[in-house]
Design a protein around this motif. Sequence first.
Motif, PDB file in Angstrom:
ATOM      1  N   VAL A  17       0.843  -1.202   0.000  1.00  0.00           N
ATOM      2  CA  VAL A  17       0.000   0.000   0.000  1.00  0.00           C
ATOM      3  C   VAL A  17       0.874   1.246   0.000  1.00  0.00           C
ATOM      4  CG1 VAL A  17      -1.673   1.346   1.313  1.00  0.00           C
ATOM      5  CG2 VAL A  17      -1.937  -1.135   1.142  1.00  0.00           C
ATOM      6  N   ARG A  20       2.693   1.590  -3.450  1.00  0.00           N
ATOM      7  CA  ARG A  20       1.747   1.863  -4.534  1.00  0.00           C
ATOM      8  C   ARG A  20       1.223   3.291  -4.460  1.00  0.00           C
ATOM      9  NH1 ARG A  20      -3.498   1.972  -4.604  1.00  0.00           N
ATOM     10  NH2 ARG A  20      -3.783   0.846  -2.631  1.00  0.00           N
ATOM     11  N   ARG A  21       0.853   3.729  -3.282  1.00  0.00           N
ATOM     12  CA  ARG A  21       0.328   5.088  -3.132  1.00  0.00           C
ATOM     13  C   ARG A  21       1.412   6.126  -3.387  1.00  0.00           C
ATOM     14  NH1 ARG A  21      -3.461   4.642   2.312  1.00  0.00           N
ATOM     15  NH2 ARG A  21      -5.200   3.514   1.348  1.00  0.00           N
ATOM     16  N   ARG A  22       2.625   5.836  -2.933  1.00  0.00           N
ATOM     17  CA  ARG A  22       3.713   6.785  -3.164  1.00  0.00           C
ATOM     18  C   ARG A  22       3.986   6.951  -4.656  1.00  0.00           C
ATOM     19  NH1 ARG A  22       9.099   5.731   0.117  1.00  0.00           N
ATOM     20  NH2 ARG A  22       9.375   4.090  -1.451  1.00  0.00           N
ATOM     21  N   THR A  26      -3.016   2.974  -8.796  1.00  0.00           N
ATOM     22  CA  THR A  26      -4.201   2.322  -8.252  1.00  0.00           C
ATOM     23  C   THR A  26      -3.951   0.819  -8.187  1.00  0.00           C
ATOM     24  OG1 THR A  26      -5.206   1.968 -10.420  1.00  0.00           O
ATOM     25  CG2 THR A  26      -5.667   4.078  -9.320  1.00  0.00           C
ATOM     26  N   GLU A  79       0.549  10.261   6.554  1.00  0.00           N
ATOM     27  CA  GLU A  79      -0.175   9.639   5.458  1.00  0.00           C
ATOM     28  C   GLU A  79      -0.522  10.642   4.379  1.00  0.00           C
ATOM     29  OE1 GLU A  79      -1.952   6.160   3.799  1.00  0.00           O
ATOM     30  OE2 GLU A  79      -0.633   6.470   5.504  1.00  0.00           O
ATOM     31  N   ILE A  82       1.334  10.810   0.836  1.00  0.00           N
ATOM     32  CA  ILE A  82       1.024   9.677  -0.019  1.00  0.00           C
ATOM     33  C   ILE A  82      -0.293   9.895  -0.739  1.00  0.00           C
ATOM     34  CG2 ILE A  82       0.572   7.195  -0.027  1.00  0.00           C
ATOM     35  CD1 ILE A  82       2.339   6.932   2.391  1.00  0.00           C
ATOM     36  N   GLN A  83      -1.244  10.515  -0.048  1.00  0.00           N
ATOM     37  CA  GLN A  83      -2.578  10.696  -0.602  1.00  0.00           C
ATOM     38  C   GLN A  83      -2.680  11.930  -1.485  1.00  0.00           C
ATOM     39  OE1 GLN A  83      -4.951   8.626  -0.270  1.00  0.00           O
ATOM     40  NE2 GLN A  83      -4.451   7.348   1.475  1.00  0.00           N
TER      41      GLN A  83
END
Length: 203
Positions: A17, A20-22, A26, A79, A82-83
């Motif tokens: 996770v 992938r987010r960094r 998707t 977080e 990342i988002q």
Amino acid sequence: MARTMEELKTLIGVNLVRLRRRAGMTQTQLAEKLGYTDKAVSKWECGDAVPDIWVLTRVAEEFGVTVDDLLTPHTEPTEEPIQRMPRRRAIITVLAALLVWLIATVAFVILSIVAPAFDDAWLLFIYAIPLSALVIFILSCVWGHLIPHYIFLSVLLWGTILSVFLSFTFLLPVRSIWMVFLIGIPGQTIIVLWPAIRRRRRK
């Protein structure tokens, strides 16, 4: 310190996770690169299953890390960074669609001033429907599945058909132009069935 299988599953999922987010990817994008389904990636990230060593190697290569990094705990400062990328892309996508409507509005105002006798300038707003759907669909394909593609493909299909129908109805009257809506039936069927066909091909 030896880790249990459950701890390894959770640790691998957390790292998947994080990476992938960094990378701004998707689950579907990662699944396509690995040749798996997004459901498989979801299970890995939730710790319900563990990928084999071949998949771990592919993941490590994709994100530029080592397999050992996937098995090592990492702490992120927060977080939010990342988002931030997916959120920014979503905002840009919405702004791009609104730009289409802004152009349609400007054109409508200009036409109303320059050619007040032209009563069909409102058709510009009808044309903006499929164009904005096309813009969102293209950006969604480029940046990932921000919103299910079939929604905007459906809007693009029926918006285009509506634009053709109204154009020929008010600008160039054509007999039986209503039959253009029949094209939407097989078109919509393909749009609905295509995701299921793609998932089956991956499996």
